[in-house]
Enzyme design. Structure first.
Site, PDB file in Angstrom:
ATOM      1  N   ARG A  98       0.751  -1.237  -0.017  1.00 20.22           N
ATOM      2  CA  ARG A  98      -0.035  -0.037  -0.014  1.00 20.22           C
ATOM      3  C   ARG A  98       0.953   1.176  -0.062  1.00 20.22           C
ATOM      4  NH1 ARG A  98      -5.591   1.336   3.402  1.00 20.22           N
ATOM      5  NH2 ARG A  98      -6.177  -0.062   1.804  1.00 20.22           N
ATOM      6  N   HIS A 125      -7.205   1.142  -6.723  1.00 25.44           N
ATOM      7  CA  HIS A 125      -7.422   0.262  -5.508  1.00 25.44           C
ATOM      8  C   HIS A 125      -8.127  -1.021  -5.990  1.00 25.44           C
ATOM      9  CE1 HIS A 125      -7.770  -1.106  -1.502  1.00 25.44           C
ATOM     10  NE2 HIS A 125      -8.603  -0.449  -0.981  1.00 25.44           N
ATOM     11  N   GLN A 128      -9.801  -3.845  -3.973  1.00 25.96           N
ATOM     12  CA  GLN A 128     -11.106  -3.419  -3.471  1.00 25.96           C
ATOM     13  C   GLN A 128     -12.099  -3.836  -4.540  1.00 25.96           C
ATOM     14  OE1 GLN A 128     -12.048  -1.601  -0.278  1.00 25.96           O
ATOM     15  NE2 GLN A 128     -13.979  -2.146  -1.282  1.00 25.96           N
ATOM     16  N   ASP A 223     -17.199   6.786  -1.685  1.00 25.75           N
ATOM     17  CA  ASP A 223     -16.023   6.688  -0.838  1.00 25.75           C
ATOM     18  C   ASP A 223     -15.938   8.083  -0.132  1.00 25.75           C
ATOM     19  OD1 ASP A 223     -13.410   6.160  -0.105  1.00 25.75           O
ATOM     20  OD2 ASP A 223     -12.469   6.376  -2.101  1.00 25.75           O
ATOM     21  N   CYS A 263     -16.654   1.491   0.274  1.00 27.93           N
ATOM     22  CA  CYS A 263     -15.515   0.882   0.390  1.00 27.93           C
ATOM     23  C   CYS A 263     -15.166   0.685   1.900  1.00 27.93           C
ATOM     24  CB  CYS A 263     -14.293   1.186  -0.386  1.00 27.93           C
ATOM     25  SG  CYS A 263     -13.837   2.915  -0.485  1.00 27.93           S
ATOM     26  N   ARG A 291     -14.112  -8.589   1.329  1.00 26.61           N
ATOM     27  CA  ARG A 291     -12.733  -8.469   1.095  1.00 26.61           C
ATOM     28  C   ARG A 291     -11.625 -10.006   1.240  1.00 26.61           C
ATOM     29  NH1 ARG A 291     -10.329  -3.464   0.945  1.00 26.61           N
ATOM     30  NH2 ARG A 291      -8.563  -4.490   0.161  1.00 26.61           N
TER      31      ARG A 291
HETATM   32  N1   CP Z   1     -11.371  -0.429   1.905  1.00 23.50           N
HETATM   33  C1   CP Z   1     -10.054  -0.358   2.496  1.00 23.50           C
HETATM   34  O1   CP Z   1      -9.061  -0.675   1.661  1.00 23.50           O
HETATM   35  O2   CP Z   1     -10.014  -0.432   3.883  1.00 23.50           O
HETATM   36  P1   CP Z   1      -8.685  -0.163   4.580  1.00 23.50           P
HETATM   37  O3   CP Z   1      -8.077   1.253   4.246  1.00 23.50           O
HETATM   38  O4   CP Z   1      -8.900  -0.023   6.043  1.00 23.50           O
HETATM   39  O5   CP Z   1      -7.791  -1.225   4.497  1.00 23.50           O
HETATM   40  N1  NVA Z   2     -10.045   6.716  -1.644  1.00 27.78           N
HETATM   41  C1  NVA Z   2      -9.658   6.092  -0.221  1.00 27.78           C
HETATM   42  C2  NVA Z   2      -9.979   4.686  -0.040  1.00 27.78           C
HETATM   43  C3  NVA Z   2      -9.722   4.102   1.328  1.00 27.78           C
HETATM   44  C4  NVA Z   2      -9.961   2.842   1.337  1.00 27.78           C
HETATM   45  C5  NVA Z   2      -8.228   6.557  -0.039  1.00 27.78           C
HETATM   46  O1  NVA Z   2      -7.345   6.477  -0.888  1.00 27.78           O
HETATM   47  O2  NVA Z   2      -7.767   7.052   1.029  1.00 27.78           O
END
Ligand code: CP
Ligand code: NVA
Length: 304
Positions: A98, A125, A128, A223, A263, A291
């Site tokens: 990440r 993502h 997701q 989101d 999400c 997930r």
């Molecule tokens: N939706 C999602 O990716 O959640 P987290 O940021 O908690 O991993």
């Molecule tokens: N768009 C959000 C998604 C979190 C799962 C972010 O990038 O923070």
């Protein structure tokens, strides 16, 4: 060997295979499928769902997972992304990361001998998006990924990483993707044209009004308005996005059968009301639980 950096980079048969495998493993667990295999998760940003689902999926398939936080590793500071990948590919069987900058994933993928998996970047993502489609399959064509072709997913809010991955996966699987964002926060029109040209089965519709987006939707998705890394823009974003909230008034304009997706994490009362998350149309927590199944399908496909 395949990396999984974005839906765009992943062939459609492989995406279908990940989803079919998720459904198969949910019904028929394979507790030794990844025995002896290790996944390392590198996190430069906070995570609940992604971390727990990747670690949990490895365990359910008999493998092992370990997580390291960005501050410990110093990706691009203490060590280059390339050297990190070169070290890890001699020790583990896949790397989930990440990252702040999508380019970090590309640099690791360019040299890695094991799959690099995007666990969220500024650009995409994709993990997701798999769980989101799985949730729509569960709702509208249980067990049959092909059966959701022709459905419509409406996204109201920021043209962000989550929206991009959804736009592409919808196109690939023959869904219509409606998106309504405030001016200045839309998906890039040139990018949309490119995606639409490559996946003519689906359609991406840029809508001017949230009502127009949800009118024929089977699922209404939102989101956060302030993604990780955008905290300094918070006040301005909250002003600009105020009329893009998913609430009862908007949901009344959607078909009766339409479900609500997010999400997570959510700011209740900001991009979605508490009623939106907790109401009868919400599949938000099923989506989060999915997930785990989606990650099993993904990891089994790349590492199995
Ligand atoms: N939706 C999602 O990716 O959640 P987290 O940021 O908690 O991993
Ligand atoms: N768009 C959000 C998604 C979190 C799962 C972010 O990038 O923070």
């Amino acid at each position: 060997m395949h990396h999984f950096l974005s839906i765009s980079d992943t062939p459609t048969p492989l995406i279908r295979h990940m989803l079919d495998t998720a459904i198969e493993l949910r019904a028929n667990p394979r507790p030794t499928m990844l025995a002896g295999k290790t996944l390392v998760c590198l996190l430069e940003k906070a995570s609940l769902r992604t971390r727990v689902s990747f670690e949990g999926a490895m365990r359910r398939l008999g493998g092992h997972a370990m997580t390291m936080l960005g501050a410990e590793i110093g990706i691009g500071g203490r060590e280059s992304p390339e050297d990190i990948a070169r070290v890890l590919h001699g020790m583990v069987d896949a790397i989930m990361a990440r990252v702040q900058d999508h380019n970090t994933l590309k640099r690791m993928a360019a040299v890695s001998r094991v799959p690099i998996i995007n666990g969220l970047s500024d650009l995409a993502h994709p993990a997701q998006a798999l769980a989101d489609i799985l949730t729509m399959v569960d709702e509208f064509s249980p067990g049959d990924v092909g059966g959701i072709g022709g459905r419509t997913l409406a996204f109201v809010g920021d043209g962000n990483n989550v929206a991009r991955s959804l736009a592409v996966i919808c196109g690939r699987l023959g869904l219509t993707f409606n998106i309504c964002s405030p001016p200045g926060y839309e998906l890039d029109p040139a990018w949309v044209d490119d995606v639409a040209g490559r996946a003519p089965a689906g359609a991406i519709r840029l809508c001017k009004d949230p009502v127009e987006a949800v009118l024929r939707a089977d699922a209404v998705y939102c989101d956060t308005f302030v993604s990780m890394g955008q905290e300094s823009e918070r006040m301005q974003r909250l002003r600009v996005f105020a009329r893009y909230q998913v609430n009862n008034e908007l949901l009344e304009q959607a078909p009766k059968h339409a479900i609500v997706l997010h999400c997570l994490p959510a700011s209740r009362g900001v991009e979605i009301t508490g009623e939106g998350i907790d109401g009868p149309r919400s599949r938000v927590f099923k989506q989060a639980w999915n997930r785990l199944d989606a990650q099993m399908g993904l990891l089994a496909t790349l590492m199995g």
